[in-house]
Write a protein that holds these residues in place. Structure first.
Motif, short mmCIF file in Angstrom:
data_model
loop_
_atom_site.label_atom_id
_atom_site.label_comp_id
_atom_site.label_asym_id
_atom_site.label_seq_id
_atom_site.Cartn_x
_atom_site.Cartn_y
_atom_site.Cartn_z
N LYS A 168 8.49 8.52 -41.44
CA LYS A 168 8.04 7.58 -42.46
C LYS A 168 6.63 7.90 -42.91
O LYS A 168 6.29 7.80 -44.10
N GLY A 193 12.87 -3.89 -53.79
CA GLY A 193 13.44 -4.43 -52.56
C GLY A 193 14.92 -4.73 -52.74
O GLY A 193 15.63 -4.01 -53.45
N ASP A 194 15.40 -5.79 -52.12
CA ASP A 194 16.80 -6.19 -52.24
C ASP A 194 16.89 -7.32 -53.27
O ASP A 194 16.41 -8.43 -53.03
N GLU A 198 10.29 -6.54 -50.87
CA GLU A 198 9.80 -6.38 -49.50
C GLU A 198 10.40 -5.13 -48.88
O GLU A 198 11.49 -4.70 -49.24
N GLY A 199 9.67 -4.56 -47.92
CA GLY A 199 10.18 -3.42 -47.18
C GLY A 199 9.31 -2.18 -47.34
O GLY A 199 8.39 -2.13 -48.16
N PHE A 200 9.63 -1.18 -46.53
CA PHE A 200 8.86 0.07 -46.54
C PHE A 200 8.89 0.74 -47.91
O PHE A 200 7.85 1.18 -48.42
N GLU A 232 6.75 -1.12 -50.58
CA GLU A 232 5.31 -0.90 -50.38
C GLU A 232 4.93 0.53 -50.72
O GLU A 232 3.88 0.78 -51.32
N ARG A 276 23.47 0.98 -39.11
CA ARG A 276 22.14 1.02 -38.49
C ARG A 276 22.15 1.85 -37.21
O ARG A 276 21.16 2.52 -36.88
N GLU A 291 16.77 2.79 -39.32
CA GLU A 291 16.14 1.87 -40.28
C GLU A 291 16.49 2.20 -41.72
O GLU A 291 16.57 1.31 -42.57
N GLY A 333 19.29 0.12 -43.58
CA GLY A 333 19.02 -1.17 -44.20
C GLY A 333 18.51 -1.04 -45.61
O GLY A 333 19.10 -1.58 -46.55
N GLU A 334 17.41 -0.31 -45.80
CA GLU A 334 16.80 -0.22 -47.13
C GLU A 334 17.51 0.75 -48.04
O GLU A 334 17.53 0.57 -49.27
N PHE A 359 20.45 -2.71 -48.65
CA PHE A 359 19.70 -3.29 -49.77
C PHE A 359 20.31 -2.79 -51.08
O PHE A 359 20.88 -1.70 -51.14
#
Length: 297
Positions: free
Chosen positions: A79, A117-118, A132-134, A137, A255, A260, A263-264, A268
């Motif tokens: 990341k 985000g989602d 929201e989320g990595f 951002e 997952r 991780e 999820g995104e 999402f």
């Protein structure tokens, strides 16, 4: 005058470079190895190294470089690599551009619909808020570094790209072996939206942004008809003339296998609409998913 391209060896970069050259444009690629011709120039974004002479007097810059979002499992270190390759790399480029005596007219810099985000089933255009989320951002910081080129009077545009459909690579190429076996299935709920665009329309949209001086700021590079993951699954099965599984892949299994990123990257969804492209007169070649899949496959 030249058009400078970073990330030119990737799926999208190579397609764009080919299209530019077909139109008679001179393209210079920034590469992280020894240059192999006059159409290449060395840079090392992690160390802030870049030859300003390669940029001086250029007509435009297209910045696509960055570590692959879904290429590896999202460990903390990977990341950080994703983040640094985009944020620090963009800062290196923009710092050099703002110091030029003859800056380019426009900087077009990559971003992604992960910015939102989602969004569930709520449709968003470029005026939508950050989610929201990595990835959200990351995109915010990434775009902020690109916008700093505006301090030097350069028009800037940030390409919030969705799922690019191509038979030559990318996410679709990874899906094909599973779907050809008849094992394609919805992911998690299947209700998350996937905003897609064909590689031909992606290239066409970038050329449109480069040449249309009225287009700036964030631009959704997505088609006008996003679909749910469940509908995408059925459409890809139809395109390959293969059945698909009625039972979705559970979120916990995604997952467990992908960490991780699952999820995104998969659970999402963004129902992103290309308001700036359509509002500025871009005409999509492919607006229906069935038609798009037939074209790229």
């Amino acid at each position: 005058m030249a058009i400078i391209v970073t990330g030119a060896s990737g799926l999208l970069g190579s397609a764009l470079v080919g299209a530019l050259r077909e139109q008679g444009e001179r393209v210079v690629r920034l590469v992280r190895r020894a240059p192999q011709g006059e159409d290449e120039s060395f840079w090392q974004p992690a160390k802030g190294l870049l030859d300003p002479a390669a940029l001086d007097g250029a007509e435009a810059v297209v910045h696509l470089a960055g570590a692959g979002i879904g290429d590896k499992r999202w460990t903390d270190s990977y990341k950080r690599e994703i983040y640094d390759s985009r944020v620090d790399g963009t800062r290196t480029l923009v710092t050099a551009l703002n110091a030029l005596s003859r800056p380019p007219q426009v900087l077009v810099s990559a971003s992604g619909v992960g910015f939102y985000g989602d969004t569930g089933d709520h449709a968003v255009d470029e005026s939508g808020p950050r989610g929201e989320g990595f990835l959200a951002e990351l995109c915010e910081r990434w775009e902020g570094e690109a916008r700093a080129a505006g301090d030097g009077g350069i028009r800037t545009a940030q390409l919030r790209t969705g799922l690019v459909l191509s038979g030559k690579g990318g996410a679709l190429r990874q899906m094909l072996p599973i779907f050809k076996l008849g094992l394609g299935a919805p992911l998690a709920s299947g209700r998350q939206y996937w905003s897609w665009i064909t590689v031909d329309d992606w290239v066409g949209a970038v050329l449109h942004v480069l040449r249309n001086r009225q287009v700036e700021g964030p631009v959704n590079l997505t088609g006008p008809a996003p679909v749910t993951n469940a509908d995408f699954t059925k459409a890809l099965g139809r395109a390959l003339r293969r059945p698909t599984m009625p039972i979705p892949v559970p979120e916990f299994a995604l997952r467990l296998g992908l960490g991780e990123f699952a999820g995104e990257g998969l659970v999402f969804g963004q129902r992103a609409l290309p308001a700036k492209l359509t509002g500025s007169g871009y005409g999509f070649r492919h607006t229906r998913l069935d038609e798009a899949l037939a074209a790229v496959l």
